[in-house]
Structures are given as C-alpha cells and as structure tokens.
Design a protein around this motif. Structure first.
Motif, PDB file in Angstrom:
ATOM      1  N   TRP B 193     -33.613 -37.927  25.640  1.00 31.95           N
ATOM      2  CA  TRP B 193     -33.038 -39.135  26.085  1.00 31.95           C
ATOM      3  C   TRP B 193     -34.114 -40.157  26.407  1.00 31.95           C
ATOM      4  N   THR B 194     -34.958 -39.747  27.281  1.00 31.69           N
ATOM      5  CA  THR B 194     -35.992 -40.567  27.970  1.00 31.69           C
ATOM      6  C   THR B 194     -36.677 -41.236  26.689  1.00 31.69           C
ATOM      7  N   ASP B 200     -40.600 -43.241  28.386  1.00 31.29           N
ATOM      8  CA  ASP B 200     -41.563 -42.190  28.394  1.00 31.29           C
ATOM      9  C   ASP B 200     -42.569 -42.671  29.692  1.00 31.29           C
ATOM     10  N   ALA B 201     -43.038 -43.927  29.358  1.00 31.37           N
ATOM     11  CA  ALA B 201     -44.227 -44.270  30.171  1.00 31.37           C
ATOM     12  C   ALA B 201     -43.918 -44.170  31.580  1.00 31.37           C
ATOM     13  N   ALA B 220     -42.238 -36.062  29.849  1.00 32.42           N
ATOM     14  CA  ALA B 220     -42.627 -35.790  28.256  1.00 32.42           C
ATOM     15  C   ALA B 220     -43.374 -34.660  28.160  1.00 32.42           C
ATOM     16  N   GLU B 221     -44.675 -34.542  28.921  1.00 35.33           N
ATOM     17  CA  GLU B 221     -45.531 -33.266  28.672  1.00 35.33           C
ATOM     18  C   GLU B 221     -44.992 -31.849  29.642  1.00 35.33           C
ATOM     19  N   LEU B 234     -38.222 -38.513  38.042  1.00 31.87           N
ATOM     20  CA  LEU B 234     -38.103 -39.834  38.683  1.00 31.87           C
ATOM     21  C   LEU B 234     -38.164 -40.745  37.121  1.00 31.87           C
ATOM     22  N   ILE B 235     -37.149 -41.542  37.038  1.00 29.18           N
ATOM     23  CA  ILE B 235     -37.250 -42.199  35.685  1.00 29.18           C
ATOM     24  C   ILE B 235     -37.144 -43.564  35.977  1.00 29.18           C
ATOM     25  N   GLY B 236     -38.079 -44.746  35.722  1.00 27.52           N
ATOM     26  CA  GLY B 236     -37.929 -45.915  35.537  1.00 27.52           C
ATOM     27  C   GLY B 236     -37.106 -46.609  34.694  1.00 27.52           C
ATOM     28  N   THR B 237     -36.361 -47.405  34.897  1.00 26.50           N
ATOM     29  CA  THR B 237     -35.309 -47.964  33.801  1.00 26.50           C
ATOM     30  C   THR B 237     -36.125 -49.296  33.125  1.00 26.50           C
TER      31      THR B 237
END
Lengths: 246, 246
Positions: B193-194, B200-201, B220-221, B234-237
């Motif tokens: 999804w990410t 990803d970054a 991702a890794e 922790l995912i920045g949108t």
C-alpha cells in the motif's frame, strides 16, 4: 570541525507534561549525568518549564544553560533564533560533552527539540543525537480522567485545534476519539462545536495538564470557567466502528 | 462489601514499550510500594511481559500474582475471563491493599488495563482506581528513528492496521502522519500500500519496539526481512498543510 564527527552526545529528553514523577528513569539518568543541559525559554523567563520539571526530578539546576528565544510567530525570526541557539550546543559537542535538552511532553510531538535538532544537524551533520521519549499530554490527560484513548480497533487523531473548527467534522466518520491540543483562548469555540455535534457526553478536558493548577472534567463545564492554555481535550466521536473488542 | 467503598487502591501503571528505563519515576514508585501486583499473561507464559519490564526496573517479582488468560479472540470468552480475573483484585481492594497492574505502553492505549478496570468497576463501583501514564510505542518508535511524529500544525492518526488496507486512503488528505499498530503478519500488505501511494521515502518501521530484538529502518526494506509483531509503522502522508511552522 566541519566534516569530522564531534565526540560529544546530545540527547533530547521528554520530561512529560508537568509532574516530575512522569519523567522516565532513563530521562532522569541522562539529565543527571549530563555535563551541560540546554533549555529554551522565552526572553521573559529565567528558566524553562522543562528545566524546572527536570530539576524537580533531581537534576542539578546549576548546569542549565538557558537558550533565550524571542516571543514571535514569525518563521524567519524563529529560524534565525534556532540557528543561533545551535551554536553553543555544537561547540559543546565539539568539546566532547554529554549535553541534554529537556523538552515538555514527548520530544517527537510538537516540541522545541524538533527545531533544535534540525539546527544542530545542519551545523554538525555527523553529531551523535539521541532521544528519550516522554509522556504525551494526551496520555496524561486520559490517565487523569480515567478514560481510554483507544481500545480494540479504535482510532485516535491527535491535532492542534484547526484555524476553522469545522475542519474537525471530517474526522468524525474516520476516528473514534480526537485529542485536541493548542486550544488557548478558543476553548468556547471548541465547546460550541462539540455541543452542536451532540458530542458533549463524551467530551472531556484537562487544563494545565500535569501542572499544579491542573483541572479535569467535562469540556462543557470547564469551558465556562477556564482558559485552554496547556490543555488537552479528549472528544469521543461516537463513530460506530464494527468489530470493537468491547 | 457491595455498596461500601473498599479501602485499597488499584493503580494501572504504563511500563512503556519494553525497556525498563522507559518506566516513569512515579510508575516505578507505585510498583515498588504495591502490596500486590496483578499481571495478565497468556496461559502458556509464567509471567507477563509487563511484569518482566517492571521487575527489570527493580520491582520485587515475588509479589506478582499472574492472572491467566485464554488465548482467544472470542469476546464472550475474554469478557468472562476478565470478570473472573477481577475477583481476586476486588478482594485485594476490600482487604485494604495497595494493588498495581502493570501494562505495556500506556494504560489508555490498546491496553489490557481498560478491560480489567471495567471489570473491577462493575464489581466495586466505589473503588479508588488510578492510572500512571506510560510511553506509547509510537513515541518510542519516533525516538528510535530520530524523526518527529508531528510538528507545527501537523496532525497524527494512531490506528490499528484496518481489515482492508485501502481504508488508510481516507486519512491521506486529513493527517500528516500515520502511526500504524497491530500489523502482525500483514506487513507485506502495508508495504505494498505504501509503495503504491508513493509514500516509501517517508515510511519507517520499528519492529519489536523497546525489546532486545528491536529493529528500526525504512518500511520497504524491513518488510522483506521481518515480521510485524509488536511493531509500529510511521508513515508520512505528504499532505501539504498550509501554515506549517517549518
């Protein structure tokens, strides 16, 4: 020293929302063992609130070096102030000192640490920077009120009161609880929004979280008699999530 | 004893995500002074992880009374287990004991304390129940990664991975960062999804937050080499909020 790795260590320490007892064991140790403790304060105050809390947990206050800040919301002025503040911190790292920076609540949540870290990183990209997490105001508020923030498959949104309070509407179908920070003088506006949405029965407020003047109770009642500075509102949205583990 | 106020005190203590150093001073004190410490554990384990952490912070492990729980997701079975577990706790309160209940992370966030509290309240509505907040996994993960959760006017959503990962899409225009819990075996699904959303970054993961086997890095890794148990993403949108104080 540019390019070489400074031999010191700088640790951002979350001291929690106010009570010295909410400092972590690790945070208290780092502050006790630090050679120098940098703490930001508005120009009008002698010592920062974060440093006061750390001193309350046993830290020797004589090693605090206050970084004076202008009271400003101008980003250029603040940026320049952080760049200046980072200089003595970088010099402490070059000198091999163990430096600490106490910050209210958690260092990763709306903290001054985020800005100091960035400014130090731009001066000393190789510096050893560490973080000890702290108790967030929302967690302290929930503890004080004796209510959960989230359970089962519930969802929480943590945000500053938006410029337009109606922006909160978009969260109602998505999350089960709102933790609203930075309410300040706009507490009556938030109370009105809450009442108009029929959310009063599950809307609570803690004012001055963790401080001596702390007050906790229902948002509708407190809004009439308190100001919203250093407060956190916890508002249940009544979202009927399926599959809640209740 | 029904109707009268039991003379004991029961305190839910957040012990943080894993490292004993992340217990608060107040939490360590309450656990040290408690006459009895109740701790839940699956039937297969001798001692709960929360009690182990508390013991690591100096608590005398001999006063732990383990409340055995069935490994079940059936709500009726769990409810009945909590009702049973609350009986010895209520009896300790009647006897005037200082009782404590250590729980992973913060007691107000996805914790077993929420269920025990409710069960004890239904047996002893007048009981003196208190909470000492703890460090949340999201805060510990951000500290470990050295990234902010929220700054300026940013917004955070904290939620378990939804049954349908696409439900996360609705949060993208509303919040600046997602803290995703309860990922378990579905880590590859979250990573997909990410990647598909181009996030990803700014997507990071800490696996086994606070434990010895803790691993931190880019989502991702890590998704290729780790499982998601006891982890936080922790995912920045990439939401472009206006007026950010950067």
């Amino acid at each position: 020293m540019s390019g070489s790795r400074p031999s010191g260590v700088l640790t951002g320490v979350g001291v929690g929302p106010g009570s010295p007892g909410l400092l972590t064991l690790e945070g208290a140790r780092v502050l006790a063992e630090a050679d120098v403790v940098f703490a930001p304060a508005p120009r009008e105050r002698a010592i920062s609130l974060a440093a006061e809390i750390a001193a309350g947990a046993g830290m020797d206050a004589s090693k605090v070096r206050t970084l004076a800040f202008p009271m400003s919301r101008d980003r250029e002025i603040l940026s320049e102030a952080w760049r200046e503040a980072a200089i003595p911190v970088a010099e402490a790292l070059d000198a091999g000192l163990r430096a600490a920076f106490p910050t209210l609540g958690d260092p990763s949540v709306y903290s001054t640490w985020i800005y100091l870290r960035r400014a130090v990183e731009s001066l000393r990209p190789e510096a050893d920077l560490r973080v000890v997490p702290g108790i967030m105001a929302a967690a302290a508020a929930a503890a004080r009120l004796g209510v959960p923030l989230v359970e089962g498959d519930e969802r929480l949104a943590l945000l500053p009161l938006p410029d337009r309070v109606e922006e909160l509407d978009a969260f109602l179908p998505l999350v089960d609880r709102l933790a609203v920070y930075k309410i300040g003088a706009r507490l009556p506006e938030l109370a009105r929004w809450t009442a108009e949405r029929g959310l009063d029965a599950d809307a609570r407020l803690v004012v001055g979280v963790g401080l001596e003047r702390e007050k906790a109770g229902m948002l509708a009642e407190l809004a009439a008699q308190a100001e919203g500075y250093l407060s956190a509102a916890l508002i249940g949205t009544g979202r009927s999530g399926t599959g809640k583990a209740r």
